[in-house]
Design a protein around this motif. Sequence first.
Motif, mmCIF file in Angstrom:
data_model
loop_
_atom_site.group_PDB
_atom_site.id
_atom_site.type_symbol
_atom_site.label_atom_id
_atom_site.label_comp_id
_atom_site.label_asym_id
_atom_site.label_seq_id
_atom_site.Cartn_x
_atom_site.Cartn_y
_atom_site.Cartn_z
ATOM 1 N N ALA A 215 0.715 -1.138 0.009
ATOM 2 C CA ALA A 215 -0.121 0.101 0.121
ATOM 3 C C ALA A 215 0.966 1.331 0.053
ATOM 4 C CB ALA A 215 -0.893 -0.057 1.171
ATOM 5 N N ASP A 216 2.146 1.292 0.454
ATOM 6 C CA ASP A 216 2.731 2.385 0.686
ATOM 7 C C ASP A 216 3.687 2.817 -0.581
ATOM 8 O OD1 ASP A 216 3.373 4.644 2.325
ATOM 9 O OD2 ASP A 216 4.992 3.614 2.906
ATOM 10 N N PHE A 217 3.008 2.968 -1.924
ATOM 11 C CA PHE A 217 3.569 3.174 -2.951
ATOM 12 C C PHE A 217 2.878 4.274 -3.501
ATOM 13 C CE2 PHE A 217 5.872 -0.373 -2.460
ATOM 14 C CZ PHE A 217 7.109 -0.492 -3.160
ATOM 15 N N VAL A 218 3.593 5.130 -4.572
ATOM 16 C CA VAL A 218 2.684 6.185 -5.262
ATOM 17 C C VAL A 218 3.090 5.950 -6.599
ATOM 18 C CG1 VAL A 218 2.727 7.856 -3.426
ATOM 19 C CG2 VAL A 218 4.633 7.739 -4.764
ATOM 20 N N SER A 219 2.127 6.517 -7.346
ATOM 21 C CA SER A 219 2.306 6.304 -9.075
ATOM 22 C C SER A 219 2.730 7.667 -9.456
ATOM 23 C CB SER A 219 1.065 6.046 -9.596
ATOM 24 O OG SER A 219 0.430 4.760 -9.343
#
Length: 216
Positions: free
Chosen positions: A156-160
Motif C-alpha cells: 500500500a505504501d507506493f505512489v504512481s
Amino acid sequence: MPFKKYLLTGLMVWLPLAITIWVLLWLVGALDAVFGGLLSVINSVAPVAITVWSEKLRNIPGLGVVLVVSVMLVTGALVSNVAGRWWIRQWDRLFTNIPIVKSIYNSVKKVSDTLFSSNGNAFRTALLVQYPRAGSWTIAFQTGVPGGEVQNHLGADFVSVYVPTTPNPTSGFFLMLPRSDVIELQMSVDEALTYVISMGSVAPSLPAATLQKPKP
C-alpha cells in the motif's frame, strides 16, 4: 559586447510571445480543419442552398474555435442535470458495446475522468524523485497510487508518478515508487512544469514560509 547582449535580451522578450502566438495559431488552424471536414460532409449530402451557406462559413477564420467552445459549454450545461446524466449513461452504454471501439473509449474515458475530475489527485502534486539512477534527481508529478493486482504485489505504501522529459513534457515515463523515496514539493504544478520546460534555467521562488524561517 553590447550588440550580442542587446540581441539576446530582445530575443528573450519576443520569443515567449512568438511561441505563444504560434501555438494559438496552430490550435485555431486545427479546430478550423475539423470544422472544415464537418462542412465537407454536410456539403456532400445537403441541398445546394445549404452548401452555399456552409462555404461562406468555411471562410470565416476562427469559427471552428468558437463552435467547439460553444459545444463544450452547452454539453457541460446539459449533462449537469439529471436528464443530461441519463443521456450520458446511454451514450456510454452504446460505445461500451461496440467491439474494438469499447477498448479505446473506456481507456480514454478513464484517463480523462482521472485527469479532469475536480476530486482527483492526478497532476496536482509536484515531487522530487531519484531518476534514472540513485543520486540523480528530477521533477515528477503524482498521478495516484497503484491499484488492483499491482497493489497486491507492491503493497500500500507506493505512489504512481509521471516523470516528464525536457523540453517536451508531453512525453515521459511512468514509475511506481515507495512513498519514502519521493519528496513532496511546495511549488505549484505550473512552476514545476516551467522548471522542467526551461531545463532548470527558470527556478521557482522559495515559499514564503521558507523565506521567513529563521536560521539556526
